[in-house]
Design an enzyme around this catalytic site. Structure first.
Site, PDB file in Angstrom:
ATOM      1  N   GLY A   1      64.858  59.269  56.161  1.00 14.49           N
ATOM      2  CA  GLY A   1      63.331  59.124  56.346  1.00 14.49           C
ATOM      3  C   GLY A   1      62.517  59.493  54.972  1.00 14.49           C
TER       4      GLY A   1
ATOM      5  N   CYS B   1      60.348  53.328  54.719  1.00 14.16           N
ATOM      6  CA  CYS B   1      61.040  53.744  55.956  1.00 14.16           C
ATOM      7  C   CYS B   1      59.990  54.534  56.794  1.00 14.16           C
ATOM      8  CB  CYS B   1      61.877  54.980  55.420  1.00 14.16           C
ATOM      9  SG  CYS B   1      62.282  56.207  56.762  1.00 14.16           S
TER      10      CYS B   1
ATOM     11  N   GLY C   1      62.831  56.981  52.344  1.00 21.99           N
ATOM     12  CA  GLY C   1      62.562  55.954  51.728  1.00 21.99           C
ATOM     13  C   GLY C   1      61.112  55.234  51.751  1.00 21.99           C
TER      14      GLY C   1
HETATM   15  P1  5GP Z   1      62.968  53.653  48.174  1.00 20.91           P
HETATM   16  O1  5GP Z   1      63.926  53.988  46.752  1.00 20.91           O
HETATM   17  O2  5GP Z   1      62.295  52.378  48.537  1.00 20.91           O
HETATM   18  O3  5GP Z   1      62.146  54.883  48.313  1.00 20.91           O
HETATM   19  O4  5GP Z   1      64.385  53.872  49.483  1.00 20.91           O
HETATM   20  C1  5GP Z   1      65.166  52.967  49.602  1.00 20.91           C
HETATM   21  C2  5GP Z   1      66.142  53.434  50.718  1.00 20.91           C
HETATM   22  O5  5GP Z   1      65.344  53.277  51.840  1.00 20.91           O
HETATM   23  C3  5GP Z   1      67.109  52.537  50.988  1.00 20.91           C
HETATM   24  O6  5GP Z   1      68.305  52.780  50.256  1.00 20.91           O
HETATM   25  C4  5GP Z   1      67.819  52.946  52.473  1.00 20.91           C
HETATM   26  O7  5GP Z   1      68.401  54.245  52.564  1.00 20.91           O
HETATM   27  C5  5GP Z   1      66.184  53.342  52.969  1.00 20.91           C
HETATM   28  N1  5GP Z   1      65.639  52.288  53.997  1.00 20.91           N
HETATM   29  C6  5GP Z   1      65.763  51.067  53.720  1.00 20.91           C
HETATM   30  N2  5GP Z   1      65.013  50.016  54.819  1.00 20.91           N
HETATM   31  C7  5GP Z   1      64.917  51.254  55.479  1.00 20.91           C
HETATM   32  C8  5GP Z   1      64.444  51.187  56.997  1.00 20.91           C
HETATM   33  O8  5GP Z   1      63.905  50.053  57.405  1.00 20.91           O
HETATM   34  N3  5GP Z   1      64.259  52.306  57.460  1.00 20.91           N
HETATM   35  C9  5GP Z   1      64.663  53.529  57.015  1.00 20.91           C
HETATM   36  N4  5GP Z   1      64.501  54.411  57.887  1.00 20.91           N
HETATM   37  N5  5GP Z   1      64.958  53.601  55.898  1.00 20.91           N
HETATM   38  C10 5GP Z   1      65.223  52.571  55.123  1.00 20.91           C
END
Ligand code: 5GP
Length: 372
Positions: free
Chosen positions: A184, A189, A186
Protein backbone atom coordinates in the site's frame (compact mmCIF):
# COMPACT_ATOMS: atom_id res chain seq x y z
CA UNK A 1 -5.98 -11.87 20.57
CA UNK A 2 -5.04 -8.18 20.50
CA UNK A 3 -7.61 -6.47 18.26
CA UNK A 4 -5.84 -3.10 18.06
CA UNK A 5 -2.09 -2.52 18.08
CA UNK A 6 -1.85 0.76 19.99
CA UNK A 7 1.77 1.58 19.20
CA UNK A 8 1.90 4.16 16.38
CA UNK A 9 3.68 2.77 13.35
CA UNK A 10 5.81 5.16 11.32
CA UNK A 11 6.17 6.31 7.74
CA UNK A 12 9.11 8.15 6.19
CA UNK A 13 7.34 11.47 6.81
CA UNK A 14 7.14 10.84 10.54
CA UNK A 15 10.90 10.95 11.18
CA UNK A 16 14.19 12.67 10.45
CA UNK A 17 17.69 11.25 10.82
CA UNK A 18 19.69 12.84 13.64
CA UNK A 19 23.13 14.14 12.54
CA UNK A 20 26.18 12.76 14.37
CA UNK A 21 29.86 13.61 14.75
CA UNK A 22 31.80 12.12 11.90
CA UNK A 23 35.39 11.44 10.91
CA UNK A 24 34.55 11.66 7.21
CA UNK A 25 36.10 14.66 5.49
CA UNK A 26 34.29 14.49 2.17
CA UNK A 27 31.32 12.85 0.49
CA UNK A 28 33.72 11.41 -2.05
CA UNK A 29 35.02 9.06 0.69
CA UNK A 30 31.65 7.30 0.89
CA UNK A 31 31.28 3.93 -0.82
CA UNK A 32 27.72 3.22 -1.98
CA UNK A 33 28.50 -0.17 -3.52
CA UNK A 34 28.19 -3.08 -1.17
CA UNK A 35 29.16 -6.73 -1.46
CA UNK A 36 26.15 -8.89 -0.66
CA UNK A 37 26.22 -12.61 0.11
CA UNK A 38 23.01 -14.55 0.55
CA UNK A 39 21.43 -17.19 2.74
CA UNK A 40 20.69 -19.68 -0.02
CA UNK A 41 22.19 -18.53 -3.31
CA UNK A 42 25.96 -19.14 -3.44
CA UNK A 43 26.33 -16.09 -5.67
CA UNK A 44 27.73 -12.75 -4.53
CA UNK A 45 26.39 -9.40 -5.64
CA UNK A 46 28.40 -6.20 -5.89
CA UNK A 47 25.80 -3.44 -6.14
CA UNK A 48 24.39 -0.24 -4.75
CA UNK A 49 21.15 -0.74 -2.78
CA UNK A 50 18.99 0.86 -5.49
CA UNK A 51 16.56 -1.38 -7.39
CA UNK A 52 14.20 -0.33 -10.17
CA UNK A 53 10.65 -1.68 -9.83
CA UNK A 54 9.49 -4.44 -12.20
CA UNK A 55 6.72 -2.26 -13.63
CA UNK A 56 6.22 -2.16 -17.39
CA UNK A 57 7.04 1.56 -17.55
CA UNK A 58 10.31 1.58 -15.57
CA UNK A 59 11.54 -2.04 -15.41
CA UNK A 60 12.82 -1.96 -18.98
CA UNK A 61 15.81 -3.30 -20.90
CA UNK A 62 16.85 0.31 -21.59
CA UNK A 63 16.83 1.07 -17.85
CA UNK A 64 19.05 -1.95 -17.15
CA UNK A 65 21.52 -0.94 -19.86
CA UNK A 66 21.83 2.60 -18.48
CA UNK A 67 21.97 1.67 -14.80
CA UNK A 68 24.27 -1.39 -14.81
CA UNK A 69 27.40 0.75 -15.20
CA UNK A 70 26.21 2.67 -12.13
CA UNK A 71 25.86 -0.52 -10.07
CA UNK A 72 22.09 -0.09 -9.65
CA UNK A 73 19.81 -3.10 -10.08
CA UNK A 74 16.91 -3.30 -12.54
CA UNK A 75 14.03 -5.71 -11.99
CA UNK A 76 12.68 -6.31 -15.47
CA UNK A 77 8.93 -6.38 -15.95
CA UNK A 78 7.46 -9.73 -16.91
CA UNK A 79 5.73 -8.75 -20.13
CA UNK A 80 8.56 -9.12 -22.64
CA UNK A 81 8.50 -12.19 -24.85
CA UNK A 82 10.76 -15.18 -24.30
CA UNK A 83 12.89 -14.21 -27.31
CA UNK A 84 13.24 -10.62 -26.13
CA UNK A 85 14.62 -11.81 -22.76
CA UNK A 86 17.00 -14.23 -24.42
CA UNK A 87 18.33 -11.53 -26.76
CA UNK A 88 18.72 -9.14 -23.85
CA UNK A 89 20.61 -11.56 -21.60
CA UNK A 90 22.89 -12.61 -24.44
CA UNK A 91 23.92 -8.99 -24.96
CA UNK A 92 24.12 -8.10 -21.27
CA UNK A 93 27.65 -8.32 -19.90
CA UNK A 94 26.63 -8.10 -16.24
CA UNK A 95 23.38 -9.96 -15.59
CA UNK A 96 24.10 -9.84 -11.81
CA UNK A 97 22.45 -6.46 -11.75
CA UNK A 98 19.23 -7.65 -13.39
CA UNK A 99 16.31 -9.56 -11.86
CA UNK A 100 13.90 -11.61 -13.99
CA UNK A 101 10.30 -11.27 -12.73
CA UNK A 102 7.67 -13.97 -12.35
CA UNK A 103 4.26 -14.26 -10.76
CA UNK A 104 2.81 -17.51 -9.41
CA UNK A 105 1.12 -18.64 -12.65
CA UNK A 106 2.25 -21.78 -14.49
CA UNK A 107 2.59 -19.66 -17.61
CA UNK A 108 5.16 -17.39 -15.92
CA UNK A 109 7.14 -20.28 -14.49
CA UNK A 110 7.17 -22.24 -17.75
CA UNK A 111 8.44 -19.13 -19.54
CA UNK A 112 11.18 -18.68 -16.91
CA UNK A 113 12.28 -22.31 -17.31
CA UNK A 114 12.55 -21.89 -21.08
CA UNK A 115 14.44 -18.57 -20.84
CA UNK A 116 16.83 -19.83 -18.16
CA UNK A 117 17.61 -23.01 -20.13
CA UNK A 118 18.80 -20.98 -23.08
CA UNK A 119 20.74 -18.30 -21.24
CA UNK A 120 22.48 -20.74 -18.90
CA UNK A 121 24.14 -22.16 -22.00
CA UNK A 122 25.87 -18.81 -22.45
CA UNK A 123 27.00 -18.88 -18.77
CA UNK A 124 24.51 -16.24 -17.61
CA UNK A 125 22.48 -16.78 -14.41
CA UNK A 126 19.41 -14.58 -13.90
CA UNK A 127 18.33 -13.50 -10.45
CA UNK A 128 14.62 -13.89 -9.79
CA UNK A 129 11.97 -11.54 -8.46
CA UNK A 130 8.81 -13.44 -7.47
CA UNK A 131 6.24 -10.71 -7.24
CA UNK A 132 2.62 -10.74 -6.13
CA UNK A 133 0.49 -8.02 -4.56
CA UNK A 134 -0.32 -10.20 -1.55
CA UNK A 135 2.49 -12.40 -0.30
CA UNK A 136 0.39 -13.93 2.51
CA UNK A 137 -0.92 -17.01 0.73
CA UNK A 138 0.31 -20.58 1.15
CA UNK A 139 0.46 -20.89 -2.62
CA UNK A 140 2.97 -18.05 -2.71
CA UNK A 141 5.34 -19.71 -0.23
CA UNK A 142 5.05 -22.97 -2.18
CA UNK A 143 5.91 -21.18 -5.42
CA UNK A 144 8.98 -19.59 -3.80
CA UNK A 145 10.11 -23.04 -2.62
CA UNK A 146 9.50 -24.49 -6.05
CA UNK A 147 11.61 -21.76 -7.67
CA UNK A 148 14.42 -22.46 -5.21
CA UNK A 149 14.42 -26.11 -6.27
CA UNK A 150 14.24 -25.22 -9.94
CA UNK A 151 16.98 -22.57 -9.75
CA UNK A 152 19.15 -23.37 -6.71
CA UNK A 153 21.93 -20.97 -7.76
CA UNK A 154 19.73 -17.91 -8.31
CA UNK A 155 19.37 -15.01 -5.93
CA UNK A 156 15.62 -15.13 -5.24
CA UNK A 157 13.66 -12.13 -4.01
CA UNK A 158 9.97 -12.54 -3.15
CA UNK A 159 7.15 -10.36 -1.85
CA UNK A 160 5.28 -8.37 -0.87
CA UNK A 161 4.75 -8.69 2.84
CA UNK A 162 4.99 -6.24 5.76
CA UNK A 163 5.20 -8.30 8.93
CA UNK A 164 7.81 -10.33 10.77
CA UNK A 165 6.05 -13.69 10.76
CA UNK A 166 5.64 -13.71 6.99
CA UNK A 167 9.22 -12.52 6.46
CA UNK A 168 10.37 -15.50 8.52
CA UNK A 169 8.01 -17.87 6.71
CA UNK A 170 9.36 -16.80 3.31
CA UNK A 171 12.96 -17.18 4.39
CA UNK A 172 12.58 -20.46 6.28
CA UNK A 173 9.97 -22.31 4.21
CA UNK A 174 10.03 -20.36 0.92
CA UNK A 175 13.87 -20.40 0.96
CA UNK A 176 14.12 -16.92 -0.50
CA UNK A 177 17.21 -14.74 -0.15
CA UNK A 178 15.52 -11.33 -0.13
CA UNK A 179 12.03 -10.52 1.18
CA UNK A 180 10.32 -7.61 -0.55
CA UNK A 181 8.51 -5.38 1.95
CA UNK A 182 5.67 -2.95 1.32
CA UNK A 183 1.90 -3.09 1.01
CA UNK A 184 0.00 0.00 0.00
CA UNK A 185 2.93 2.41 0.05
CA UNK A 186 3.53 2.80 -3.72
CA UNK A 187 2.91 6.14 -5.41
CA UNK A 188 0.36 4.72 -7.88
CA UNK A 189 -1.09 2.16 -5.49
CA UNK A 190 -4.70 2.37 -4.25
CA UNK A 191 -4.72 -0.79 -2.11
CA UNK A 192 -5.14 1.17 1.12
CA UNK A 193 -8.14 3.00 -0.36
CA UNK A 194 -9.74 -0.05 -1.94
CA UNK A 195 -9.15 -2.54 0.87
CA UNK A 196 -8.15 -0.64 4.02
CA UNK A 197 -5.05 -2.88 4.23
CA UNK A 198 -1.49 -1.60 4.63
CA UNK A 199 1.39 -0.90 7.01
CA UNK A 200 3.42 2.30 7.41
CA UNK A 201 6.56 1.69 5.38
CA UNK A 202 9.33 2.68 7.81
CA UNK A 203 7.97 0.49 10.63
CA UNK A 204 7.43 -2.37 8.18
CA UNK A 205 11.07 -2.05 7.09
CA UNK A 206 12.47 -1.91 10.63
CA UNK A 207 10.42 -4.89 11.81
CA UNK A 208 10.94 -7.09 8.74
CA UNK A 209 14.67 -6.26 8.58
CA UNK A 210 15.04 -7.37 12.18
CA UNK A 211 13.30 -10.67 11.40
CA UNK A 212 15.22 -11.28 8.17
CA UNK A 213 18.67 -10.37 9.50
CA UNK A 214 18.19 -12.64 12.49
CA UNK A 215 17.88 -15.51 10.01
CA UNK A 216 20.67 -14.44 7.67
CA UNK A 217 18.21 -13.10 5.07
CA UNK A 218 17.87 -9.69 3.44
CA UNK A 219 14.99 -7.32 2.71
CA UNK A 220 14.10 -4.80 0.02
CA UNK A 221 11.93 -1.81 0.96
CA UNK A 222 9.47 -1.48 -1.92
CA UNK A 223 7.51 1.68 -2.64
CA UNK A 224 6.77 5.02 -1.06
CA UNK A 225 10.05 6.89 -1.59
CA UNK A 226 9.11 10.39 -2.74
CA UNK A 227 12.45 12.14 -2.19
CA UNK A 228 16.07 10.98 -1.77
CA UNK A 229 15.72 11.55 1.98
CA UNK A 230 13.11 8.75 2.05
CA UNK A 231 15.64 6.35 0.50
CA UNK A 232 18.11 7.34 3.24
CA UNK A 233 15.43 6.76 5.88
CA UNK A 234 14.64 3.29 4.47
CA UNK A 235 18.37 2.44 4.65
CA UNK A 236 18.48 3.93 8.14
CA UNK A 237 15.66 1.53 9.04
CA UNK A 238 18.03 -1.31 8.05
CA UNK A 239 16.74 -2.30 4.65
CA UNK A 240 19.35 -3.88 2.38
CA UNK A 241 17.80 -2.67 -0.88
CA UNK A 242 15.36 0.07 -1.85
CA UNK A 243 13.00 -0.45 -4.78
CA UNK A 244 11.88 2.64 -6.72
CA UNK A 245 9.18 3.08 -9.35
CA UNK A 246 7.89 6.65 -9.44
CA UNK A 247 11.36 8.05 -8.91
CA UNK A 248 12.42 6.80 -12.36
CA UNK A 249 9.05 7.28 -14.07
CA UNK A 250 9.63 9.92 -16.75
CA UNK A 251 13.25 8.88 -17.42
CA UNK A 252 14.22 8.50 -21.08
CA UNK A 253 14.53 4.74 -20.64
CA UNK A 254 10.83 4.33 -19.74
CA UNK A 255 8.42 2.51 -22.02
CA UNK A 256 4.72 3.23 -22.35
CA UNK A 257 2.76 6.20 -23.57
CA UNK A 258 4.79 9.37 -23.89
CA UNK A 259 3.40 12.79 -24.60
CA UNK A 260 5.60 14.55 -27.15
CA UNK A 261 5.80 18.08 -28.34
CA UNK A 262 6.73 18.96 -31.85
CA UNK A 263 7.87 22.35 -33.06
CA UNK A 264 5.52 23.40 -35.84
CA UNK A 265 6.75 26.72 -37.19
CA UNK A 266 7.10 30.13 -35.50
CA UNK A 267 7.99 28.71 -32.08
CA UNK A 268 4.62 27.03 -31.56
CA UNK A 269 4.45 23.52 -30.15
CA UNK A 270 1.96 20.78 -30.86
CA UNK A 271 1.46 18.14 -28.17
CA UNK A 272 0.35 14.55 -28.75
CA UNK A 273 0.48 11.10 -27.11
CA UNK A 274 2.26 8.19 -28.74
CA UNK A 275 2.85 4.63 -27.56
CA UNK A 276 6.49 3.70 -27.19
CA UNK A 277 7.94 2.01 -30.23
CA UNK A 278 11.65 1.16 -30.04
CA UNK A 279 11.76 0.70 -33.82
CA UNK A 280 10.88 4.33 -34.47
CA UNK A 281 13.58 6.74 -33.30
CA UNK A 282 12.08 10.11 -32.60
CA UNK A 283 13.37 13.64 -32.90
CA UNK A 284 10.33 15.01 -31.12
CA UNK A 285 10.67 16.28 -27.56
CA UNK A 286 9.30 14.25 -24.65
CA UNK A 287 6.96 16.15 -22.34
CA UNK A 288 5.46 13.58 -19.99
CA UNK A 289 4.74 9.89 -19.45
CA UNK A 290 1.70 7.94 -18.26
CA UNK A 291 2.85 6.12 -15.12
CA UNK A 292 0.39 3.52 -13.84
CA UNK A 293 0.21 0.80 -11.22
CA UNK A 294 0.53 -2.81 -12.37
CA UNK A 295 -2.90 -3.50 -10.83
CA UNK A 296 -4.50 -0.45 -12.45
CA UNK A 297 -7.14 -0.60 -15.18
CA UNK A 298 -4.51 0.62 -17.66
CA UNK A 299 -2.19 -2.30 -16.91
CA UNK A 300 -4.99 -4.89 -16.87
CA UNK A 301 -6.40 -3.64 -20.16
CA UNK A 302 -2.94 -3.83 -21.67
CA UNK A 303 -1.87 -7.25 -20.38
CA UNK A 304 -4.99 -9.17 -19.31
CA UNK A 305 -7.83 -7.97 -21.57
CA UNK A 306 -9.41 -5.91 -18.80
CA UNK A 307 -10.21 -6.31 -15.10
CA UNK A 308 -11.61 -9.78 -14.23
CA UNK A 309 -15.22 -9.67 -12.94
CA UNK A 310 -14.28 -10.91 -9.42
CA UNK A 311 -11.65 -8.26 -8.71
CA UNK A 312 -11.13 -4.49 -8.66
CA UNK A 313 -8.26 -2.35 -9.80
CA UNK A 314 -5.80 -1.42 -7.03
CA UNK A 315 -3.68 1.07 -8.90
CA UNK A 316 -4.02 4.41 -10.62
CA UNK A 317 -2.60 6.22 -13.62
CA UNK A 318 -0.84 9.57 -13.33
CA UNK A 319 1.06 11.81 -15.72
CA UNK A 320 4.66 12.48 -14.74
CA UNK A 321 6.95 15.08 -16.36
CA UNK A 322 9.90 14.07 -18.50
CA UNK A 323 12.94 13.85 -16.20
CA UNK A 324 15.93 13.35 -18.54
CA UNK A 325 18.07 10.22 -18.47
CA UNK A 326 18.09 7.58 -15.74
CA UNK A 327 21.79 8.37 -15.31
CA UNK A 328 20.95 11.90 -14.14
CA UNK A 329 18.38 10.53 -11.68
CA UNK A 330 20.71 7.90 -10.22
CA UNK A 331 23.54 10.42 -9.83
CA UNK A 332 21.21 12.72 -7.92
CA UNK A 333 20.19 9.83 -5.64
CA UNK A 334 23.80 8.84 -5.03
CA UNK A 335 24.74 12.46 -4.28
CA UNK A 336 22.01 12.65 -1.64
CA UNK A 337 22.96 9.30 -0.11
CA UNK A 338 26.64 10.22 0.08
CA UNK A 339 25.69 13.43 1.84
CA UNK A 340 23.41 11.52 4.25
CA UNK A 341 26.32 9.18 5.03
CA UNK A 342 28.61 12.08 5.92
CA UNK A 343 25.96 13.61 8.21
CA UNK A 344 25.88 10.46 10.34
CA UNK A 345 29.47 9.27 9.94
CA UNK A 346 28.82 6.17 7.83
CA UNK A 347 31.66 5.61 5.37
CA UNK A 348 29.83 2.84 3.57
CA UNK A 349 26.24 1.90 2.92
CA UNK A 350 26.35 -1.21 5.09
CA UNK A 351 27.04 0.98 8.13
CA UNK A 352 24.19 3.35 7.37
CA UNK A 353 21.55 1.45 9.33
CA UNK A 354 23.86 0.90 12.31
CA UNK A 355 24.71 4.61 12.50
CA UNK A 356 21.13 5.89 12.13
CA UNK A 357 19.09 7.30 14.98
CA UNK A 358 15.64 8.60 14.06
CA UNK A 359 13.83 11.50 15.67
CA UNK A 360 10.03 11.41 15.54
CA UNK A 361 8.83 14.78 14.18
CA UNK A 362 5.68 16.70 13.33
CA UNK A 363 7.22 18.55 10.38
CA UNK A 364 9.94 17.18 8.11
CA UNK A 365 10.75 20.36 6.21
CA UNK A 366 9.80 23.97 5.46
CA UNK A 367 6.86 24.01 3.03
CA UNK A 368 6.46 27.77 2.52
CA UNK A 369 7.14 27.73 -1.24
CA UNK A 370 5.32 24.47 -1.97
CA UNK A 371 1.97 24.57 -3.75
CA UNK A 372 -0.91 23.78 -1.34
P1 5GP B 1 6.79 3.88 -5.99
O1 5GP B 1 8.30 3.83 -6.00
O2 5GP B 1 6.23 4.38 -7.26
O3 5GP B 1 6.27 4.61 -4.78
O4 5GP B 1 6.31 2.38 -5.78
C1 5GP B 1 6.62 1.33 -6.65
C2 5GP B 1 5.99 0.07 -6.12
O5 5GP B 1 4.56 0.19 -6.09
C3 5GP B 1 6.20 -1.18 -6.97
O6 5GP B 1 7.48 -1.73 -6.82
C4 5GP B 1 5.09 -2.09 -6.48
O7 5GP B 1 5.42 -2.78 -5.31
C5 5GP B 1 3.98 -1.11 -6.14
N1 5GP B 1 2.92 -1.11 -7.16
C6 5GP B 1 3.08 -0.98 -8.51
N2 5GP B 1 1.89 -0.99 -9.12
C7 5GP B 1 0.95 -1.15 -8.17
C8 5GP B 1 -0.48 -1.26 -8.21
O8 5GP B 1 -1.15 -1.15 -9.23
N3 5GP B 1 -1.08 -1.47 -7.01
C9 5GP B 1 -0.38 -1.57 -5.84
N4 5GP B 1 -1.04 -1.82 -4.72
N5 5GP B 1 0.97 -1.44 -5.78
C10 5GP B 1 1.62 -1.24 -6.93
Amino acid sequence: MQKIINETKLDFDDVLIRPKRSTLNSRSEVDLVRSYSFKYSPRKLLASPIMIANMDTVGTFGMAKTLCPHSAITCLHKHYTKDQYIDFYKQQTNSDLVFYSVGTSEKDIDKAIEVFKVIEQSKQYPNICLDVANGYTEQFVKTAYRLRNLFPESIIMAGNVVTQEMTEELIIHGRVDIVKVGIGSGSVCTTRLKTGVGYPQLSAVMECADAAHGLGGHICSDGGCKVVGDIAKALGGNTDFVMLGGFFAGADECEGEWKYEWLCGQGTFKEFWQPFDPEVPTTKRKVSLKYYGMSSKNAMNKHHNGVAHYRTDEGKCVTVPYKGTAQEIIMDIYGGLRSACTYIGANNIKDFGKKTTFIQVNNTHNKIYEKP
